[in-house]
Design an enzyme around this catalytic site. Sequence first.
Site, short mmCIF file in Angstrom:
data_model
loop_
_atom_site.label_atom_id
_atom_site.label_comp_id
_atom_site.label_asym_id
_atom_site.label_seq_id
_atom_site.Cartn_x
_atom_site.Cartn_y
_atom_site.Cartn_z
N ASP A 9 14.07 -22.47 -41.66
CA ASP A 9 12.61 -22.53 -41.71
C ASP A 9 12.07 -22.90 -43.08
OD1 ASP A 9 11.93 -19.63 -39.57
OD2 ASP A 9 12.67 -21.64 -39.11
N ARG A 18 3.61 -30.02 -49.28
CA ARG A 18 2.96 -31.30 -49.61
C ARG A 18 2.70 -32.12 -48.35
NH1 ARG A 18 3.93 -33.25 -54.94
NH2 ARG A 18 3.49 -31.50 -56.35
N HIS A 43 12.61 -21.57 -36.27
CA HIS A 43 11.49 -20.85 -35.66
C HIS A 43 10.31 -21.79 -35.54
CE1 HIS A 43 8.62 -17.13 -35.94
NE2 HIS A 43 8.48 -17.79 -34.82
N ARG A 45 6.93 -22.06 -34.88
CA ARG A 45 5.77 -21.17 -34.80
C ARG A 45 4.60 -21.87 -34.15
NH1 ARG A 45 4.70 -16.57 -37.75
NH2 ARG A 45 6.49 -15.64 -38.82
N ARG A 49 3.53 -23.74 -39.25
CA ARG A 49 3.43 -23.65 -40.71
C ARG A 49 4.66 -24.20 -41.41
NH1 ARG A 49 3.63 -17.13 -41.66
NH2 ARG A 49 2.00 -17.23 -40.08
N HIS A 50 5.82 -24.26 -40.74
CA HIS A 50 7.00 -24.84 -41.37
C HIS A 50 7.75 -25.77 -40.40
CE1 HIS A 50 8.75 -21.32 -39.46
NE2 HIS A 50 8.44 -20.48 -40.45
N GLU A 70 13.98 -19.98 -32.21
CA GLU A 70 13.13 -18.79 -32.21
C GLU A 70 11.73 -19.21 -31.78
OE1 GLU A 70 13.30 -17.14 -36.11
OE2 GLU A 70 14.98 -15.85 -35.58
N THR A 100 5.34 -13.15 -42.63
CA THR A 100 6.58 -13.37 -41.90
C THR A 100 6.61 -12.37 -40.75
OG1 THR A 100 8.99 -13.55 -42.05
CG2 THR A 100 7.96 -11.77 -43.32
N THR A 101 7.65 -12.43 -39.94
CA THR A 101 7.71 -11.53 -38.80
C THR A 101 7.61 -10.09 -39.25
OG1 THR A 101 9.07 -13.12 -37.64
CG2 THR A 101 9.13 -10.86 -36.81
N GLU A 151 18.54 -9.14 -30.64
CA GLU A 151 18.71 -9.31 -32.08
C GLU A 151 17.99 -8.14 -32.74
OE1 GLU A 151 18.25 -13.13 -33.94
OE2 GLU A 151 17.59 -12.23 -35.83
N HIS A 191 16.68 -10.54 -40.27
CA HIS A 191 15.41 -10.39 -40.99
C HIS A 191 15.56 -9.60 -42.28
CE1 HIS A 191 11.11 -11.03 -41.42
NE2 HIS A 191 11.17 -9.91 -42.10
N GLY A 192 15.34 -10.29 -43.37
CA GLY A 192 15.35 -9.64 -44.68
C GLY A 192 16.73 -9.38 -45.24
N GLY A 213 18.00 -16.40 -43.31
CA GLY A 213 17.33 -17.62 -43.77
C GLY A 213 16.80 -17.53 -45.18
N HIS A 214 15.79 -16.66 -45.37
CA HIS A 214 15.06 -16.71 -46.64
C HIS A 214 15.98 -16.57 -47.86
CE1 HIS A 214 12.39 -15.42 -49.91
NE2 HIS A 214 11.54 -16.23 -49.33
C1 DXP Z 1 12.29 -13.33 -36.53
C2 DXP Z 1 12.60 -13.41 -37.97
O1 DXP Z 1 12.74 -12.44 -38.66
C3 DXP Z 1 12.75 -14.73 -38.60
O2 DXP Z 1 13.75 -15.43 -37.99
C4 DXP Z 1 11.46 -15.51 -38.51
O3 DXP Z 1 11.74 -16.87 -38.55
C5 DXP Z 1 10.61 -15.08 -39.68
O4 DXP Z 1 9.52 -15.95 -39.74
P1 DXP Z 1 9.44 -16.99 -40.98
O5 DXP Z 1 10.70 -17.81 -40.90
O6 DXP Z 1 8.19 -17.76 -40.69
O7 DXP Z 1 9.42 -16.15 -42.22
N1 LIG Z 2 15.86 -13.70 -37.08
C1 LIG Z 2 16.06 -13.59 -38.51
C2 LIG Z 2 16.17 -14.94 -39.13
O1 LIG Z 2 16.41 -15.93 -38.44
C3 LIG Z 2 16.04 -15.10 -40.58
O2 LIG Z 2 15.24 -14.09 -41.14
P1 LIG Z 2 15.16 -14.10 -42.76
O3 LIG Z 2 16.58 -14.03 -43.26
O4 LIG Z 2 14.52 -15.39 -43.15
O5 LIG Z 2 14.35 -12.87 -43.11
#
Ligand code: DXP
Ligand SMILES: NCC(=O)COP(=O)(O)O
Length: 240
Positions: A9, A18, A43, A45, A49-50, A70, A100-101, A151, A191-192, A213-214
Amino acid sequence: MPTLGVNIDHIATIRQARRTVEPDPIAAAVLAELAGADGITAHLREDRRHIQDRDVRLLRQTVRTHLNLEMAATDEMLAIALDIKPDYVTLVPEKREEITTEGGLDIVGQIVRIGEIVDKLQNAGIPVSLFIDAEPAQIEASVKVQAKFIELHTGKYAEAKDETTKQQELNLLAQGCEQAIKSGLRINAGHGLTYWNVHPVAALPGMEELNIGHTIISRAALVGIERAVREMKEAMKGNG
Ligand SMILES: CC(=O)[C@@H](O)[C@H](O)COP(=O)(O)O
Ligand SMILES: NCC(=O)COP(=O)(O)O
């Protein structure tokens, strides 16, 4: 050891900053797979947004591992999923104003609606995972709607401010895994999660895939996505 689903994402977040064409999430997915990603998560959305619709269509044509879409439990997203046919769908909650979620999907409170969407997707050959908190009632409801996976939302574990709270949240996740295993549900988590907190979650019983992801994209911004993915695979093993 669970597999790693890399959520791309936030490659798209940088591009959308941009409203341009780079960095391309498709290229990121290819490099992530070459570095050892076992799956790609995106994801789509409602507010776009992304990740964009174009990204999901191209990911379907290019991902060689497996594609996890997602999405919110809406008619719009259901139609897109039935058209694109990802390898699996993860139903997640969405609020426009969220950064975020913010929590797990409430299955209990909308069991008929979720059941209808699960049926339509799984009847089309698309397994469904439900992104839920590790609450017994939500796990039980996930069984009732006959989802193949859950999940487990690891946000409270990841955001714990002290070791006692972190261990309490990990224990709740472990209890959720035990209940899910007894109920015949397959188990993912996400997540996180970060390089520093991932191993205890990876070690939970029955854990099949971690969607992360993040933290991977954050590290990739500094050292490149191939190294970031390789280092996450090691961190999952406890070699952080
Ligand atoms: C469900 C989850 O926790 C993530 O996979 C989700 O994609 C978070 O949303 P953003 O990626 O927009 O932060
Ligand atoms: N479902 C969780 C995911 O895909 C990634 O979440 P995050 O690592 O970006 O918080």
